[in-house]
Design an enzyme around this catalytic site. Structure first.
Site, PDB file in Angstrom:
ATOM      1  N   GLY A   1       0.789  -1.232   0.000  1.00 41.12           N
ATOM      2  CA  GLY A   1       0.000   0.000   0.000  1.00 41.12           C
ATOM      3  C   GLY A   1       0.815   1.271   0.000  1.00 41.12           C
ATOM      4  O   GLY A   1       0.269   2.358   0.191  1.00 41.12           O
TER       5      GLY A   1
ATOM      6  N   PRO B   1       4.964  -4.681  -1.042  1.00 40.45           N
ATOM      7  CA  PRO B   1       4.720  -3.583  -1.977  1.00 40.45           C
ATOM      8  C   PRO B   1       4.377  -4.091  -3.373  1.00 40.45           C
ATOM      9  O   PRO B   1       4.980  -5.046  -3.858  1.00 40.45           O
ATOM     10  CB  PRO B   1       6.069  -2.853  -2.006  1.00 40.45           C
ATOM     11  CG  PRO B   1       7.067  -3.935  -1.755  1.00 40.45           C
ATOM     12  CD  PRO B   1       6.405  -4.896  -0.800  1.00 40.45           C
ATOM     13  N   GLY B   2       3.406  -3.464  -4.001  1.00 37.68           N
ATOM     14  CA  GLY B   2       3.109  -3.745  -5.400  1.00 37.68           C
ATOM     15  C   GLY B   2       3.365  -2.484  -6.200  1.00 37.68           C
ATOM     16  O   GLY B   2       4.428  -2.287  -6.793  1.00 37.68           O
ATOM     17  N   ARG B   3       2.382  -1.579  -6.122  1.00 39.13           N
ATOM     18  CA  ARG B   3       2.421  -0.325  -6.868  1.00 39.13           C
ATOM     19  C   ARG B   3       3.750   0.428  -6.745  1.00 39.13           C
ATOM     20  O   ARG B   3       4.292   0.918  -7.731  1.00 39.13           O
ATOM     21  CB  ARG B   3       1.286   0.559  -6.339  1.00 39.13           C
ATOM     22  CG  ARG B   3       1.081   1.851  -7.062  1.00 39.13           C
ATOM     23  CD  ARG B   3       0.105   2.749  -6.283  1.00 39.13           C
ATOM     24  NE  ARG B   3      -1.008   2.035  -5.705  1.00 39.13           N
ATOM     25  CZ  ARG B   3      -2.171   1.837  -6.311  1.00 39.13           C
ATOM     26  NH1 ARG B   3      -2.384   2.331  -7.505  1.00 39.13           N
ATOM     27  NH2 ARG B   3      -3.125   1.145  -5.718  1.00 39.13           N
TER      28      ARG B   3
ATOM     29  N   TYR C   1     -11.728   3.456 -10.316  1.00 39.39           N
ATOM     30  CA  TYR C   1     -11.485   4.218  -9.088  1.00 39.39           C
ATOM     31  C   TYR C   1     -11.474   5.733  -9.327  1.00 39.39           C
ATOM     32  O   TYR C   1     -10.971   6.474  -8.480  1.00 39.39           O
ATOM     33  CB  TYR C   1     -10.118   3.883  -8.482  1.00 39.39           C
ATOM     34  CG  TYR C   1      -9.678   2.453  -8.435  1.00 39.39           C
ATOM     35  CD1 TYR C   1     -10.205   1.566  -7.486  1.00 39.39           C
ATOM     36  CD2 TYR C   1      -8.687   1.991  -9.294  1.00 39.39           C
ATOM     37  CE1 TYR C   1      -9.743   0.255  -7.424  1.00 39.39           C
ATOM     38  CE2 TYR C   1      -8.223   0.681  -9.219  1.00 39.39           C
ATOM     39  CZ  TYR C   1      -8.763  -0.173  -8.291  1.00 39.39           C
ATOM     40  OH  TYR C   1      -8.294  -1.452  -8.222  1.00 39.39           O
TER      41      TYR C   1
ATOM     42  N   CYS D   1     -17.362   0.372 -26.098  1.00 41.54           N
ATOM     43  CA  CYS D   1     -18.725   0.921 -26.085  1.00 41.54           C
ATOM     44  C   CYS D   1     -19.243   1.071 -24.663  1.00 41.54           C
ATOM     45  O   CYS D   1     -20.094   0.296 -24.212  1.00 41.54           O
ATOM     46  CB  CYS D   1     -19.631   0.048 -26.925  1.00 41.54           C
ATOM     47  SG  CYS D   1     -19.013  -0.052 -28.604  1.00 41.54           S
ATOM     48  N   GLU D   2     -18.691   2.014 -23.939  1.00 47.40           N
ATOM     49  CA  GLU D   2     -19.081   2.357 -22.571  1.00 47.40           C
ATOM     50  C   GLU D   2     -18.757   3.831 -22.379  1.00 47.40           C
ATOM     51  O   GLU D   2     -17.658   4.271 -22.752  1.00 47.40           O
ATOM     52  CB  GLU D   2     -18.224   1.592 -21.528  1.00 47.40           C
ATOM     53  CG  GLU D   2     -18.358   0.098 -21.513  1.00 47.40           C
ATOM     54  CD  GLU D   2     -19.594  -0.402 -20.783  1.00 47.40           C
ATOM     55  OE1 GLU D   2     -20.275   0.400 -20.105  1.00 47.40           O
ATOM     56  OE2 GLU D   2     -19.876  -1.595 -20.922  1.00 47.40           O
TER      57      GLU D   2
HETATM   58  C1  LIG Z   1      -2.928  -5.615  -3.260  1.00 48.14           C
HETATM   59  C2  LIG Z   1      -2.189  -6.067  -2.084  1.00 48.14           C
HETATM   60  C3  LIG Z   1      -0.890  -5.627  -1.861  1.00 48.14           C
HETATM   61  C4  LIG Z   1      -0.184  -4.615  -2.722  1.00 48.14           C
HETATM   62  O1  LIG Z   1      -0.794  -3.369  -2.671  1.00 48.14           O
HETATM   63  P1  LIG Z   1      -0.042  -2.110  -3.312  1.00 48.14           P
HETATM   64  O2  LIG Z   1      -0.954  -0.984  -3.035  1.00 48.14           O
HETATM   65  O3  LIG Z   1       0.081  -2.377  -4.765  1.00 48.14           O
HETATM   66  O4  LIG Z   1       1.271  -1.984  -2.645  1.00 48.14           O
HETATM   67  C5  LIG Z   1      -0.208  -6.153  -0.778  1.00 48.14           C
HETATM   68  N1  LIG Z   1      -0.785  -7.055   0.057  1.00 48.14           N
HETATM   69  C6  LIG Z   1      -2.042  -7.486  -0.131  1.00 48.14           C
HETATM   70  C7  LIG Z   1      -2.625  -8.473   0.802  1.00 48.14           C
HETATM   71  C8  LIG Z   1      -2.790  -7.008  -1.193  1.00 48.14           C
HETATM   72  O5  LIG Z   1      -4.043  -7.436  -1.370  1.00 48.14           O
END
Ligand SMILES: *Cc1c(COP(=O)(O)O)cnc(C)c1O
Length: 413
Positions: free
Chosen positions: A238, A273-275, A318, A344-345
């Site tokens: 997050g 971390p993802g994003r 979002y 088509c939206e």
């Molecule tokens: C989606 C998710 C993440 C990654 O979230 P980011 O906002 O992309 O960092 C990490 N842990 C869990 C359990 C998630 O569902």
């Protein structure tokens, strides 16, 4: 700064985006590997001294070439399905460094995870704990578990990406977690290893993470009274990035606060971390097909491009804001354009009301598309998914080919 202009032309790590578009066509996702690598290094050094493990959240962008490169850096992985576990294995990732999140793990998911020897299931309910216990017994191998606690922390983020509030479906409240831990600790088929949480996404302040970690430490103490030891605390992902004018999350300050909160406790800190690692490394390249300027006052100016909501759904899902840049700048007067796709939206837009100077055929870069772009893409309107390109060492490589309509129809009869 992976994306910069040279002679008015937008480049990625010195490679002109126009050259990539000429080679692979549009739309296309482009990712700078140096940008991902540098973010990873920055986070690693910010968390130094916490016994950290960076478990990259595969759902942000699961491209195998990215996962393979991250695995080489020593990353662990946060997965939410058996499919994502398969991705990690194919990319050469170590399942013993993977944690498995998600509220709806199937029997197949659980069996696969146990057999691969994943590091921990982040368990989200009493029923899931029962299921993992019974599958571990059947398979004859101990399952390693953390309970995902919902700490009721307000992450100050979009309601669809807040996950740590009472009203969210994720995790269990701390008092329930305590009971589940006591049950798990008494069970020979389960091994308690950690405590997990994930409070939301795109968080730009340090305080929610500190609050969450403090909550987990309170639970560590409560468990200690029952003789239940915890190896790791997983504070989830997050970590926020800058799309528009958000305050950037100060990673160094975050590290300082987390270190101070942990003190001298003998627990390891996991993050998911993802994003943060991939968003800013990526763009979605798209070409303007048609311009439909407003015919009269009260109408809007539409730039119809060849990418659509099926390639990047964040604006529609979002109300997310992504910067849009012309790859080659024009000197002609600007207008305020809605950048829309062919789907088509009415919700099919990538950006609204942007001051741009455009002509048909122009190439645009939709910025910060490295996370939740390709991974949330679909084939809506029978649109084949765009290719994915990694830029590294001054060159670029197609790491996922463009789908064909034949690919889409293959499973149908
Ligand atoms: C989606 C998710 C993440 C990654 O979230 P980011 O906002 O992309 O960092 C990490 N842990 C869990 C359990 C998630 O569902």
């Amino acid at each position: 700064m992976p994306y910069a202009r040279s002679g008015g032309e937008l480049q990625v790590d010195g490679v002109p985006l126009a050259r990539i578009a000429d080679a692979v066509g549009t739309p296309a996702y482009v990712y700078s590997w140096p940008a991902v690598r540098d973010r990873y290094a920055e986070l690693e050094s910010a968390l130094d001294g916490t016994g950290q493990r960076i478990c990259y959240s595969v759902k942000a962008n699961g491209n195998l070439a990215l996962l393979a490169r991250l695995a080489k850096l020593g990353a662990g992985f946060d997965i939410v399905s058996g499919g994502e576990l398969e991705r990690v294995l194919r990319a050469g990732g170590d399942p013993a460094r993977a944690v498995f999140s998600g509220v709806g793990k199937s029997v197949e998911d659980i069996d696969f995870g146990i057999k691969c020897g994943i590091d921990a299931f982040n368990v989200e309910s009493a029923s899931e704990l029962d299921r993992i216990e019974s599958r571990a017994r059947v398979i004859g191998r101990r399952a390693r578990v953390s309970i995902r606690v919902n700490p009721d922390v307000d992450a100050h983020t979009h309601p669809y990406i807040a996950t740590g509030l009472k009203e969210n479906k994720f995790g269990v409240p701390p008092q329930v977690a305590l009971a589940l831990y006591r049950r798990a600790a008494a069970c020979p088929d389960l091994q308690v290893v950690g405590i997990a949480c994930h409070i939301g996404s795109q968080i730009s302040q340090v305080e929610p993470f500190q609050e969450a970690l403090s909550g987990l430490l309170g639970l560590v103490d409560a468990l200690g009274k029952f003789g239940i030891a915890i190896e790791h605390l997983d504070i989830g992902g997050g970590f926020g990035i800058v799309y528009q004018d958000e305050a950037p999350l100060d990673l160094a300050a975050l590290g300082d606060v987390l270190r101070a909160t942990l003190g001298r406790r003998p627990v390891k800190l996991f993050v998911e971390p993802g994003r943060l690692l991939v968003a800013e490394a990526g763009v979605l390249l798209t070409r303007v097909e048609y311009l439909k300027p407003a015919p009269a006052p009260g109408y809007r100016n539409f730039a119809v491009v060849d990418a659509a909501m099926n390639d990047l759904i964040r604006p529609a899902l979002y109300s997310a804001w992504h910067a849009v840049e012309a790859v080659a700048e024009r000197r002609t007067p600007t207008r305020r354009w809605d950048v829309v796709g062919p789907v088509c939206e009415t919700g099919d837009f990538l950006a609204l009301d942007r001051e741009l100077s455009l002509a048909e055929g122009d190439l645009l870069a939709i910025r910060e598309a490295g996370a939740y772009g390709s991974s949330q893409s679909s084939n809506y309107n029978t649109r084949p998914r765009p290719p994915e390109v990694i830029v590294d060492e001054g060159g670029f490589t197609v790491v996922r080919k463009r789908e064909t309509v034949a690919d889409l129809l293959r499973l149908e009869s």
